[in-house]
Scaffold this active site. Sequence first.
Site, PDB file in Angstrom:
ATOM      1  N   GLU A  19       0.787  -1.231   0.000  1.00 36.05           N
ATOM      2  CA  GLU A  19       0.000   0.000   0.000  1.00 36.05           C
ATOM      3  C   GLU A  19       0.825   1.291   0.000  1.00 36.05           C
ATOM      4  OE1 GLU A  19      -2.842  -0.273   3.221  1.00 36.05           O
ATOM      5  OE2 GLU A  19      -3.948  -1.849   2.235  1.00 36.05           O
TER       6      GLU A  19
ATOM      7  N   GLU B  20      -5.237  -8.594   0.949  1.00 32.71           N
ATOM      8  CA  GLU B  20      -5.867  -8.243   2.235  1.00 32.71           C
ATOM      9  C   GLU B  20      -7.357  -8.029   1.991  1.00 32.71           C
ATOM     10  OE1 GLU B  20      -4.451  -4.765   4.316  1.00 32.71           O
ATOM     11  OE2 GLU B  20      -2.358  -5.376   4.111  1.00 32.71           O
TER      12      GLU B  20
HETATM   13  O1  IFM Z   1      -4.175  -2.761   9.178  1.00 33.73           O
HETATM   14  C1  IFM Z   1      -4.160  -2.276   7.879  1.00 33.73           C
HETATM   15  C2  IFM Z   1      -2.975  -2.854   7.101  1.00 33.73           C
HETATM   16  O2  IFM Z   1      -1.781  -2.611   7.725  1.00 33.73           O
HETATM   17  C3  IFM Z   1      -2.937  -2.257   5.728  1.00 33.73           C
HETATM   18  N1  IFM Z   1      -4.196  -2.383   5.065  1.00 33.73           N
HETATM   19  C4  IFM Z   1      -5.392  -2.006   5.768  1.00 33.73           C
HETATM   20  C5  IFM Z   1      -5.416  -2.644   7.145  1.00 33.73           C
HETATM   21  C6  IFM Z   1      -6.683  -2.229   7.901  1.00 33.73           C
HETATM   22  O3  IFM Z   1      -6.711  -0.852   8.073  1.00 33.73           O
END
Ligand code: IFM
Length: 435
Positions: free
Chosen positions: A159, A340
Amino acid sequence: MDDGFIWGAASASYQIEGGVGERGLSVWDMYCREPGRILDGSSGDVACDAYHRWKDDVAIMKEIGLKAYRFSISWPRVMPTGQGSVSSAGLDYYERLCETLAEAKIQPWVTLFHWDFPYELYKLGGWMNSESPRWFEDYADAVTRRLGKYVRHWITINEPQCFIGLGHAGGEHAPGLKYPLWDTLLMSHNVLLAHGRAVSKIRSNIPDARVGFAPTGDVPIPRSIAPEDIERARREYFSLKDDVFWDVAFFSDPVFLGKYPEDVLSKYGAIMPKITSEDMDVISAPLDFCGQNIYRGEGADARNHGRPITAAKWGITPESLYWGPRFLYERYKKPIVITENGLSCADVVSLDGRVHDSNRIDYLNRYLLEYKRAAKDGVPLIGYFQWCLTDNFEWSKGYTERFGIVYCDFVTGVRIRKDSSYWYADVIRANGHNL
Ligand code: IFM
């Protein structure tokens, strides 16, 4: 899902490890120490103490039947000052973890960078320094030399939207800066170069590696399935937003297509760094899969009062797991991995000692049904990583948000499997056929 589909869960070093005294400092250590930065005044100093309790976590993963575990490496644990000398104790930790995962038949998927940038490199200008791609390449070299015999799946960077956009432009994440756009555009370019150099390094150290990266972005949901509505959403997904860092194409087009998007160049070309064709060759080193973190969509029901939301007040939009993979595959033509997906809930331990997180089961069920629909419509899907295995340190929200399928008591370190982890175990066992 196809045989061999990867059912996993994910985590990130700063959010779970603790063990702060046993590594170099990162920008997150400094940021958390500054009063007022973190909602509950906490830090990742201890977090889930996974640096000491990792065996408990692997045992739980085995019980759940995870096929893969995505975790990140702490750069300052491996290189305390970010460059130069390598800490063999730091690498030992990850090597033991990988060995134990291998014994449990759980594939490690390793992320090289999930935001815990070495503080000593930050003092040298961080991602603004033109040496930063080389620092990252050297770090990737040290990690892949040691872990290459255990790890085939690599993700370079998690990210960039957040650590550049929130960290260096918005000031809401470490290092808490509000740089002007020309600086953050330069940093983004350096991050992309760092990604590309790491890809080549991984491949030269591990010839059969499978490499990707893990950006994020909300997915526009078409108003209807009329072709013009679908086209409108598709265009919106890849076009310039008010905040350039949340434009999916801004980071992903250079990586997959070897060029910055036209709309970005025409609006910001005058303040972008000098970009050479050699740079673009480095950045677009071929990847094996398109990883994407997807939590929510936008558009479809944004004006719907009382629409379902998570504890973090993120809209629940299962269709994002259909349209996101579909649009990404159409544009970048790589197999998709959701690196994710999940939600935070206000989970509590009930009187019976268990955690009944039915909202999470419902969310995951709905999203996975949509993901499966994408597969049925011909999108090649390799895997799915639920975020996240254990509750952990949720950045500027501290410990006020619980995203795990495993509850963590942050005082005692005790883990309790939530109902969703039993539900997920059934899904994995049935390879998704029970959804
Ligand atoms: O916890 C975060 C992660 O580190 C990166 N993506 C989003 C998740 C939830 O906010």
